[in-house]
Design an enzyme around this catalytic site. Structure first.
Site, short mmCIF file in Angstrom:
data_model
loop_
_atom_site.label_atom_id
_atom_site.label_comp_id
_atom_site.label_asym_id
_atom_site.label_seq_id
_atom_site.Cartn_x
_atom_site.Cartn_y
_atom_site.Cartn_z
N SER A 167 0.47 2.53 6.92
CA SER A 167 0.36 3.95 6.37
C SER A 167 0.14 4.89 7.51
CB SER A 167 -0.58 4.08 5.37
OG SER A 167 -0.99 5.41 4.87
N HIS A 193 3.72 4.67 3.76
CA HIS A 193 3.37 5.76 3.01
C HIS A 193 3.80 6.96 3.51
CE1 HIS A 193 -0.49 3.31 1.76
NE2 HIS A 193 0.64 3.04 1.11
#
Length: 347
Positions: A167, A193
């Site tokens: 992420s 992400h």
């Protein structure tokens, strides 16, 4: 004694957006807007005068664009920066370039229908600014380690799939790993992400940096092939399935998991079921806990599991969560991940 209040400088040429952002950021007791600037030249003076802990920086501004200003800033005065991006192809390319230069994260400018989702937008902005203020910006920049040579060696047959999740800070951490890998590796599946408008550009940037063929999963189902890397689209989960002895990655339009779509947990869980002990998983830098539970499932299924260490992570959230529940067998600095992978798959 209360928590530290983080000082924020807003750099944006729109008076309306500066006012909105100031109101959002000042609404959190741990954040304080200490000033604003309409262009990079004013920002340069305000940084010297106000000494902010974190900057929000618009990409598109007069006199000098945000990416060029960031390049100068990170060379002369490295500090946590969150980019403000437009949800366009140009915005995507510029945002990824900014992350490459050391920006910690980004959030989009609100669209016309943002009023309906202002609560979510407010939460997003506050979360990202607070995270950036405490991020390890030294972990956001990595030297190219060079490609690992495997001349005369054969791929080991013990591993069929490598799964990587990340992420915040992950776009560059993933690139750092892939650019060091040789052109023949087991299929690699990646969940980062990222917004839907960014994922194709992200895959293309990785493809240019790597000897491996990197592509966004653009169809509902694709066979996994050695030497190829598959990136989850920004608005779908990606799962691995096994059918008639072959592995495929498939798109899943299910609900967000851990507030994320794509979710690392979804991908890791599917790899655990499809490949079991014939898989390797890597959990890189990122905020939150997504991926930890899926990695634990992979470890229980006999897979090799690795988490990035704290020192080299921009945000040691997701890897830390995996370490805490004993999902990760190994904890490695980012610069050793590619070498570890090659050692495993080439025996």
């Amino acid at each position: 004694m209360g928590k530290k209040v983080h000082r924020v400088l807003i750099v944006d040429d729109s008076a309306v957006f500066r006012a909105l952002l100031s109101e959002i950021i000042d609404s959190d007791p741990q954040l304080e807007v200490v000033g604003s600037a309409v262009d990079p030249y004013e920002a340069r003076e305000k940084i010297k005068k106000l000494k902010p802990d974190v900057i929000t920086l618009d990409i598109e501004m007069p006199k000098m664009d945000g990416v060029q200003f960031l390049r100068n800033l990170m060379r002369l005065h490295p500090m946590p920066v969150v980019m403000i991006s437009t949800l366009t192809q140009h915005g995507a390319d510029a945002t990824l370039a900014a992350l490459d230069l050391g920006a910690v994260d980004y959030f989009p400018k609100p669209t016309e229908n943002v009023a309906a989702e202002m609560g979510n937008y407010r939460q997003l902005v506050i979360e990202k600014v607070k995270m950036a203020a405490t991020a390890n910006i030294a972990g956001a920049t990595h030297r190219n380690q060079g490609q690992i040579s495997v001349s005369g060696r054969q791929l080991d047959s013990d591993f069929d799939i490598i799964a990587i999740g990340a992420s915040t800070g992950g776009t560059e951490a993933i690139r750092h790993v892939l650019e060091a890998l040789p052109e023949m590796m087991p299929p690699i599946v990646i969940t980062q992400h990222i917004k839907a408008v960014f994922s194709k550009s992200f895959a293309e940037r990785l493809n240019r940096a790597s000897k491996l063929h990197v592509e966004e999963l653009s169809s509902d189902k694709a066979p996994l092939v050695n030497g190829r890397v598959y990136v989850a689209p920004g608005d779908f989960h990606m799962q691995v399935v096994k059918r008639s002895g072959r592995y495929y990655c498939v798109r899943n339009d299910g609900e967000p998991v851990q507030r994320h779509k794509p979710s690392v947990d979804v991908m890791f869980s599917s790899v655990a079921e499809a490949a079991g002990s014939r898989a390797l998983s890597i959990l890189l830098t990122g905020m939150g806990k997504d991926g930890a539970q899926g990695m634990l499932e992979m470890r229980h299924a006999g897979a090799v599991t690795v988490a990035q260490d704290e020192k080299s992570s921009v945000v040691w959230g997701m890897p830390k969560a995996a370490v805490e529940i004993e999902a990760a067998q190994q904890v490695l600095p980012l610069e050793k991940v590619a070498t570890y992978l090659v050692g495993k798959v080439y025996g």
